[in-house]
Design an enzyme around this catalytic site. Structure first.
Site, PDB file in Angstrom:
ATOM      1  N   GLY A  91       0.780  -1.227   0.000  1.00 12.80           N
ATOM      2  CA  GLY A  91       0.000   0.000   0.000  1.00 12.80           C
ATOM      3  C   GLY A  91       0.812   1.278   0.000  1.00 12.80           C
ATOM      4  NE  ARG A 100     -10.699 -15.155 -12.735  1.00 11.97           N
ATOM      5  CZ  ARG A 100      -9.538 -14.646 -12.294  1.00 11.97           C
ATOM      6  NH1 ARG A 100      -9.392 -13.348 -12.195  1.00 11.97           N
ATOM      7  NH2 ARG A 100      -8.544 -15.424 -11.969  1.00 11.97           N
ATOM      8  NE  ARG A 130      -9.351 -12.242  -7.615  1.00 11.97           N
ATOM      9  CZ  ARG A 130      -9.844 -13.477  -7.638  1.00 11.97           C
ATOM     10  NH1 ARG A 130      -9.158 -14.481  -7.154  1.00 11.97           N
ATOM     11  NH2 ARG A 130     -11.027 -13.709  -8.167  1.00 11.97           N
ATOM     12  CG  LEU A 144     -10.694  -6.048 -11.619  1.00 14.62           C
ATOM     13  CD1 LEU A 144     -10.648  -4.527 -11.728  1.00 14.62           C
ATOM     14  CD2 LEU A 144     -11.479  -6.477 -10.376  1.00 14.62           C
ATOM     15  CG  HIS A 150       2.044  -2.451 -15.817  1.00 14.43           C
ATOM     16  ND1 HIS A 150       1.769  -3.712 -15.317  1.00 14.43           N
ATOM     17  CD2 HIS A 150       3.113  -2.587 -16.636  1.00 14.43           C
ATOM     18  CE1 HIS A 150       2.635  -4.565 -15.830  1.00 14.43           C
ATOM     19  NE2 HIS A 150       3.452  -3.911 -16.630  1.00 14.43           N
ATOM     20  CB  THR A 170      -9.666  -1.534 -21.728  1.00 16.77           C
ATOM     21  OG1 THR A 170      -8.326  -1.979 -21.964  1.00 16.77           O
ATOM     22  CG2 THR A 170      -9.762  -0.032 -21.942  1.00 16.77           C
ATOM     23  CD  GLU A 175       4.608   2.125  -9.313  1.00 17.59           C
ATOM     24  OE1 GLU A 175       4.488   1.768  -8.125  1.00 17.59           O
ATOM     25  OE2 GLU A 175       4.417   1.362 -10.278  1.00 17.59           O
TER      26      GLU A 175
HETATM   27  C1  GRF Z   1       3.207  -1.025  -7.621  1.00 21.25           C
HETATM   28  O1  GRF Z   1       4.551  -1.093  -7.928  1.00 21.25           O
HETATM   29  C2  GRF Z   1       2.372  -1.038  -8.857  1.00 21.25           C
HETATM   30  O2  GRF Z   1       3.047  -0.657  -9.992  1.00 21.25           O
HETATM   31  C3  GRF Z   1       1.930  -2.457  -9.001  1.00 21.25           C
HETATM   32  O3  GRF Z   1       1.864  -2.961  -7.702  1.00 21.25           O
HETATM   33  C4  GRF Z   1       2.722  -2.230  -6.851  1.00 21.25           C
HETATM   34  C5  GRF Z   1       1.924  -1.853  -5.632  1.00 21.25           C
HETATM   35  O4  GRF Z   1       2.727  -1.430  -4.582  1.00 21.25           O
HETATM   36  N1  GRF Z   1       0.704  -2.510  -9.740  1.00 21.25           N
HETATM   37  P1  GRF Z   1       2.079  -0.846  -3.272  1.00 21.25           P
HETATM   38  O5  GRF Z   1       1.160  -1.898  -2.665  1.00 21.25           O
HETATM   39  O6  GRF Z   1       1.330   0.403  -3.634  1.00 21.25           O
HETATM   40  O7  GRF Z   1       3.233  -0.545  -2.368  1.00 21.25           O
END
Ligand code: GRF
Length: 217
Positions: A15, A68, A94, A96, A112, A144, A177
């Site tokens: 998180g 699912r 997961r 979706l 991503h 998508t 990110e």
């Molecule tokens: C991130 O690196 C993101 O790119 C990927 O999952 C990771 C999540 O990290 N989809 P966190 O749980 O926010 O620390």
């Protein structure tokens, strides 16, 4: 529409992205209500981060649903109780279903850890090192039905250093990110970012190439 927009954040792990959203909202740099954190993993550290911040933390267990589709229906009914404008996938591990994605079309974001369309799928940091690339990064995109293939909105780039391991590179990518994801959500919250006919639009033009962080203007 006027009024502050709200978001549901989907998490499965540590998180750190959720924490970046919490911090940006607290600092007054992101005008978005974090309505709920939803996880499929009851042990996700992300849920504790949500609770600490006073955000409702919900868990929907995969193991309670044989199919699912049923799991995604339960997920949707949990989410709908909070009526979010935006669904933010932040390390939600997961895939979706098509009907879930259709239900919230144009309102789901994912991050991503690669410069899409390069390296969709898992283990991106090791793969980019193995490939001998010099630059890596992360992409925020609309979700998508096709995995990691929705229209990209914003990318952040980081260098790959000769001594990098997947772990050191992952840390550098995560730092970027934490900037590009709230920045993208801010554009949505301001009503500037929309999804129209399969494309991401910023203001009055389609985004044919993703914004590069830091963004101009
Ligand atoms: C991130 O690196 C993101 O790119 C990927 O999952 C990771 C999540 O990290 N989809 P966190 O749980 O926010 O620390």
């Amino acid at each position: 529409m006027t009024g502050r927009k709200s978001a549901a954040i989907f998490v499965s792990g540590g998180g750190t992205n959720l924490q970046a959203f919490i911090d940006e909202v607290r600092a007054g740099r992101l005008s978005l209500d974090l309505a709920v954190a939803v996880s499929n993993n009851p042990d996700a550290a992300a849920l504790e981060r949500a609770r600490q911040a006073g955000i409702p933390a919900e868990c929907v267990l995969n193991s309670d649903y044989a199919e699912r589709e049923r799991f995604d229906e339960a997920l949707a009914s949990t989410v709908d109780r909070y009526r979010p404008d935006l669904l933010i996938l932040a390390g939600f591990m997961r895939i979706l279903t098509r009907s879930f994605v259709q239900r919230y079309e144009g309102r789901i974001l994912n991050i991503h850890p690669s410069l899409l369309p390069k390296f969709p799928g898992l283990n991106t940091h090791q793969r980019v090192i193995d490939e001998g690339d010099r630059v890596h990064g992360s992409t925020v995109h609309f979700v998508t039905e096709e995995l990691d293939a929705g229209p990209p909105i914003m990318q952040g780039r980081v260098p790959i250093l000769p001594e990098d391991t997947a772990q050191t590179l992952a840390r550098r990518v995560q730092a970027i990110e934490h900037k590009i994801y709230p920045a993208t959500a801010a554009l949505f919250a301001e009503g500037r970012l929309t999804y129209r006919n399969g494309e991401a639009w910023l203001d009055d033009r389609p985004l044919r190439t993703p914004l590069q962080y830091p963004i101009d203007g």
